[in-house]
Structure formats: structure tokens, C-alpha cells
Motif scaffolding. Structure first.
Motif, mmCIF file in Angstrom:
data_model
loop_
_atom_site.group_PDB
_atom_site.id
_atom_site.type_symbol
_atom_site.label_atom_id
_atom_site.label_comp_id
_atom_site.label_asym_id
_atom_site.label_seq_id
_atom_site.Cartn_x
_atom_site.Cartn_y
_atom_site.Cartn_z
ATOM 1 N N LYS A 201 -1.385 31.025 13.152
ATOM 2 C CA LYS A 201 -1.436 31.799 14.461
ATOM 3 C C LYS A 201 -1.344 31.611 15.721
ATOM 4 O O LYS A 201 -2.987 30.996 15.439
ATOM 5 N N VAL A 202 -0.646 32.473 16.438
ATOM 6 C CA VAL A 202 -1.610 31.555 17.717
ATOM 7 C C VAL A 202 -2.569 32.802 18.593
ATOM 8 O O VAL A 202 -2.196 33.774 19.031
ATOM 9 N N ILE B 113 -5.168 27.939 20.969
ATOM 10 C CA ILE B 113 -5.523 27.695 19.604
ATOM 11 C C ILE B 113 -5.020 28.109 19.160
ATOM 12 O O ILE B 113 -4.601 29.322 19.029
ATOM 13 N N ILE B 114 -4.918 27.415 17.826
ATOM 14 C CA ILE B 114 -3.348 27.900 16.483
ATOM 15 C C ILE B 114 -4.892 28.188 15.018
ATOM 16 O O ILE B 114 -5.622 27.489 14.801
ATOM 17 N N ARG B 115 -4.725 28.944 14.426
ATOM 18 C CA ARG B 115 -5.785 30.347 13.745
ATOM 19 C C ARG B 115 -4.573 30.059 12.188
ATOM 20 O O ARG B 115 -3.707 30.183 12.026
ATOM 21 N N LEU B 116 -5.537 29.815 11.426
ATOM 22 C CA LEU B 116 -4.745 29.386 9.854
ATOM 23 C C LEU B 116 -5.151 30.946 9.585
ATOM 24 O O LEU B 116 -6.662 30.932 9.504
ATOM 25 N N VAL B 117 -4.396 31.475 8.826
ATOM 26 C CA VAL B 117 -4.451 32.970 8.361
ATOM 27 C C VAL B 117 -3.981 32.999 6.990
ATOM 28 O O VAL B 117 -3.087 32.502 6.816
ATOM 29 N N THR B 118 -4.941 33.199 5.818
ATOM 30 C CA THR B 118 -4.411 33.462 4.367
ATOM 31 C C THR B 118 -3.561 34.670 4.553
ATOM 32 O O THR B 118 -4.999 35.571 4.500
ATOM 33 N N ILE B 119 -2.730 34.779 3.944
ATOM 34 C CA ILE B 119 -1.737 35.726 3.467
ATOM 35 C C ILE B 119 -2.112 35.880 1.818
ATOM 36 O O ILE B 119 -1.043 34.926 0.888
ATOM 37 N N GLY B 120 -1.955 37.172 1.341
ATOM 38 C CA GLY B 120 -2.112 37.359 -0.511
ATOM 39 C C GLY B 120 -3.183 36.450 -0.693
ATOM 40 O O GLY B 120 -4.382 36.670 -0.542
ATOM 41 N N GLY B 121 -2.634 36.253 -2.135
ATOM 42 C CA GLY B 121 -4.095 35.364 -2.386
ATOM 43 C C GLY B 121 -4.663 37.126 -3.359
ATOM 44 O O GLY B 121 -4.056 38.332 -3.143
ATOM 45 N N GLU B 122 -6.134 36.665 -4.233
ATOM 46 C CA GLU B 122 -6.532 38.332 -4.713
ATOM 47 C C GLU B 122 -7.580 38.148 -3.780
ATOM 48 O O GLU B 122 -8.608 37.275 -3.006
ATOM 49 N N PRO C 185 -0.374 36.160 -8.063
ATOM 50 C CA PRO C 185 0.043 36.028 -6.413
ATOM 51 C C PRO C 185 -0.704 34.165 -5.695
ATOM 52 O O PRO C 185 -1.421 34.073 -6.161
ATOM 53 N N ASP D 245 -1.754 32.458 -2.651
ATOM 54 C CA ASP D 245 -2.106 32.234 -1.014
ATOM 55 C C ASP D 245 -0.837 31.623 -0.091
ATOM 56 O O ASP D 245 -0.119 30.476 -0.837
ATOM 57 N N THR D 246 -0.409 31.980 1.102
ATOM 58 C CA THR D 246 0.372 31.307 1.677
ATOM 59 C C THR D 246 -0.508 31.464 3.070
ATOM 60 O O THR D 246 -0.988 32.350 3.377
ATOM 61 N N VAL D 247 -0.960 30.020 3.875
ATOM 62 C CA VAL D 247 -1.219 30.137 4.803
ATOM 63 C C VAL D 247 -0.563 29.958 5.975
ATOM 64 O O VAL D 247 0.441 29.331 5.719
ATOM 65 N N GLN D 248 -0.430 31.153 7.433
ATOM 66 C CA GLN D 248 0.238 30.776 8.404
ATOM 67 C C GLN D 248 -0.452 30.799 8.919
ATOM 68 O O GLN D 248 -1.797 30.863 9.506
ATOM 69 N N TYR E 50 -4.734 31.800 20.920
ATOM 70 C CA TYR E 50 -5.216 31.682 22.546
ATOM 71 C C TYR E 50 -3.493 30.175 23.039
ATOM 72 O O TYR E 50 -3.665 29.876 22.583
ATOM 73 N N ALA F 159 -11.834 27.388 15.263
ATOM 74 C CA ALA F 159 -10.486 27.828 15.863
ATOM 75 C C ALA F 159 -11.171 28.533 17.228
ATOM 76 O O ALA F 159 -11.190 29.939 17.043
ATOM 77 N N ARG G 165 -6.323 25.074 14.498
ATOM 78 C CA ARG G 165 -6.385 23.554 15.007
ATOM 79 C C ARG G 165 -6.337 23.831 16.968
ATOM 80 O O ARG G 165 -5.517 24.665 17.388
#
Lengths: 77, 251
Positions: B9-10, A68-77, B2, B4-7, B12, A53, A5
Motif C-alpha cells: 500500500k502506498v 513509501i510503501i507499507r506492507l499490509v497483511t490481509i486475512g489470516g488468523e 486462511p 495470509d496475503t501481504v499487500q 506516502y 515504513a 520500503r
């Protein structure tokens, strides 16, 4: 496709509309009935679910009003 | 399984070298974009503590309020001469002269050409918006043929005041400069190219190579009497054919 966003600082926006021209998703528009303290309409994102983004709006903003904020998915398969 | 977690991140945000204050430029002015690019390059090279910015005369006279680096103000057109002095006394610093078209090509033509000819190890950022913005939209040396300004109300007439000066091509006849490029800030694509050019210009100085000259075509919606996006289209349609973008020299 990455998601994220744009955080627009309405008080820093001068209403130049360059970001609206730069957005590839065309999801930015000027505020219609509200104005910031400078008395100008400001840019708003009307559909955040489509924001990728890509940073185009932030790159062209002459007033550094957009983060600008990017959504990053961590973990999962 | 597991989850999923959404983080968030800035990706810009405001570069460290760009002060967190509103700038005084008109809506849609290219100076804001160019300041931001310069600050990003200074941050990425990690030279904030060793950079000296020579501010010009014109709209960007207050550049030192926005870029958080050491600075010095030069009299109209004398920025390359002041930058020469600073660089020779402090050879370990990165000296940037930031100038507009009236500053660099009218009153400061001699300083510009001689600093380039001596191959001073400085970086010159030349913001070309084809008009005198601060003083109210008078004709500049780079105003286009037939362009209407306050002092050329019937359009610039080359028979009377000559053709627009192409700074990059002019300096490309000299032997000493190591890097000459013309860029624009009209779209995301050209802005990213401009950033690469500024980065190269600054890196040349960090590596002690020599004189770098980066011309950036910029919008002046107020001076041109246009809406900001109209100004962008005018620049792409009218200015770019006269001032072709691209690299002229990279040694």
C-alpha cells in the motif's frame, strides 16, 4: 511492527543527506561509487528488511524523491 | 486455514497539487519541504480548484511552476497587497501569499503590517531563512546578531544595522489577525507541526475567519555556507532561541 520500503527516485535525489539524518533505523546511506545524471551521489536503503515504513525520510525530503510503501497483511488468523 | 496475503500500500507519495517536475532549489533547501506541506494541505482540504497562490520575489519566485493551483506574481514585497485585491474580488477563493524574509520584512514591511492590520482574509506563509538566498547570501532583516553574510562579513552588528526582526511578535501586537504561529522544518517532528499550522491557516480562510500568519524557519545551506545537515543543526542551535517556536494566537 509495520514493514515496508522506501522507493527512492535516484534522479530526483540531490544528495542533501537530510533523509539519512532523519531515518530512525539508520538504514539509509549515500551511494558510494555511483552517481545520478546530475552527477551527485544519491540516497540508498542498504537493509530493506529493517524498514518500518515510518515515512520520516519521505517527510523530510525536499525534493519529493521518496515514496513509501507499507506492507499490509490481509486475512489470516 | 486462511492464508495470509501481504499487500503493498502506498502510504506516502507526491500530493496531487505538487507538479511532478524537479525543483530548482539547492540541495537541503527548506522551500521544497514547505511546498510539499502546502500541496498536501491543499489536497486534504480539497481546495486545489479554488486556490490562488501569490508568488513572491526571491528563490521561491518560481513557486507557480511547482504548485498546481492558480497563481499571480507580485512585485517585490507587494504580495499581501496583491493578495488583498484578489481576495476582495474573489471572496470564495483561498488566497495564499508565500513570501521570504527579504520580501516580507524588508521591502514589503508596510504591506505586511497593513494587510494584517486590516484583517484581510488571506493566509501568509513566511519562510524565514535569515538570509537573502537568491541574490547570493546578503544580510536579511532576520539575520542573527553576529551572523556573517556577504554584506556583514564581520557579523551583523546591531549598533549599525539593528537586531533581527521577529515578525510573529510584531504582528501579535495587532488586533485583527486570528492565527499566528512560528514553526520550523528542521526535523520530522517540527515538519509535522508546521503542516498542522498551515492546515489551520488555510482552514481559517475556508471558514472565512480572517488573517492567518505562519512563519516557518527554513534552511539555506548555500547561503549559510554549510552542509545541509550542518545547516539543520545550526538552525536548531542558533535560530530557534532567537525565533522561539510556538503558537502566539489562535482565535
Amino acid at each position: 511492527m509495520s514493514r515496508g520500503r522506501a522507493e527512492i527516485d535516484r534522479e530526483r535525489c540531490k544528495g542533501c543527506t537530510l533523509c539519512i539524518g532523519a531515518c530512525p533505523e539508520k538504514i539509509l546511506a549515500m551511494s558510494r561509487d555511483s552517481f545520478n545524471r546530475q552527477g551527485v551521489p544519491y540516497a540508498e536503503c542498504f537493509d530493506e528488511s529493517r524498514c518500518t515504513a515510518c515515512m520520516s525520510c519521505a517527510i523530510i525530503c525536499p525534493d519529493m524523491a521518496i515514496r513509501i510503501i507499507r506492507l499490509v497483511t490481509i486475512g489470516g488468523e | 486455514m486462511p492464508v495470509d496475503t501481504v499487500q503493498e500500500k502506498v502510504v506516502y507519495e507526491r500530493p496531487r497539487s505538487l507538479a511532478d517536475v524537479p525543483n530548482h532549489y539547492c540541495p537541503g533547501c527548506g522551500h521544497g519541504i514547505i511546498h510539499k506541506l502546502l500541496a498536501q494541505c491543499i489536497d486534504e482540504l480539497g481546495i486545489q480548484e479554488s486556490t490562488i497562490l501569490v508568488a513572491p520575489v526571491g528563490c521561491s519566485v518560481l513557486a507557480y511552476n511547482y504548485l498546481r493551483v492558480d497563481g499571480c506574481e507580485a512585485a517585490h514585497g507587494r504580495a499581501p497587497a496583491v493578495a488583498t485585491g484578489l481576495k476582495r474580488v474573489h471572496p470564495d477563493t483561498t488566497v495564499i501569499s508565500y513570501q521570504g524574509d527579504g520580501d516580507l520584512l524588508a521591502i514589503g514591511t508596510a504591506e505586511t503590517i497593513h494587510a494584517a492590520n486590516r484583517g484581510e482574509k488571506i493566509t501568509v506563509i513566511f519562510v524565514n531563512n535569515a538570509i537573502y538566498g537568491m541574490t547570493g547570501g546578503q544580510m536579511a532583516p532576520t539575520s542573527l546578531q553576529a551572523q556573517k553574510t556577504k554584506t556583514s562579513p564581520y557579523g551583523r552588528n546591531p549598533a549599525d544595522v539593528g537586531f533581527p526582526i521577529r515578525a510573529c511578535e510584531l504582528l501579535n501586537t495587532l488586533q485583527a489577525p486570528v492565527f499566528i504561529e512560528r514553526c520550523a522544518v528542521s526535523s520530522v517532528k517540527t515538519i509535522l507541526k508546521a503542516k498542522r499550522a498551515i492546515m489551520k491557516g488555510l482552514r481559517n480562510q475556508v471558514e472565512g475567519k480572517g488573517y492567518s500568519f505562519i512563519e516557518i524557519l527554513s534552511m539555506c545551506p548555500t547561503g549559510w555556507g554549510m552542509e545541509p545537515r550542518e545547516a539543520v543543526s545550526w538552525m536548531e542551535a542558533e535560530m530557534v532561541p532567537v525565533f522561539p517556536l510556538g503558537n502566539l494566537r489562535d482565535r
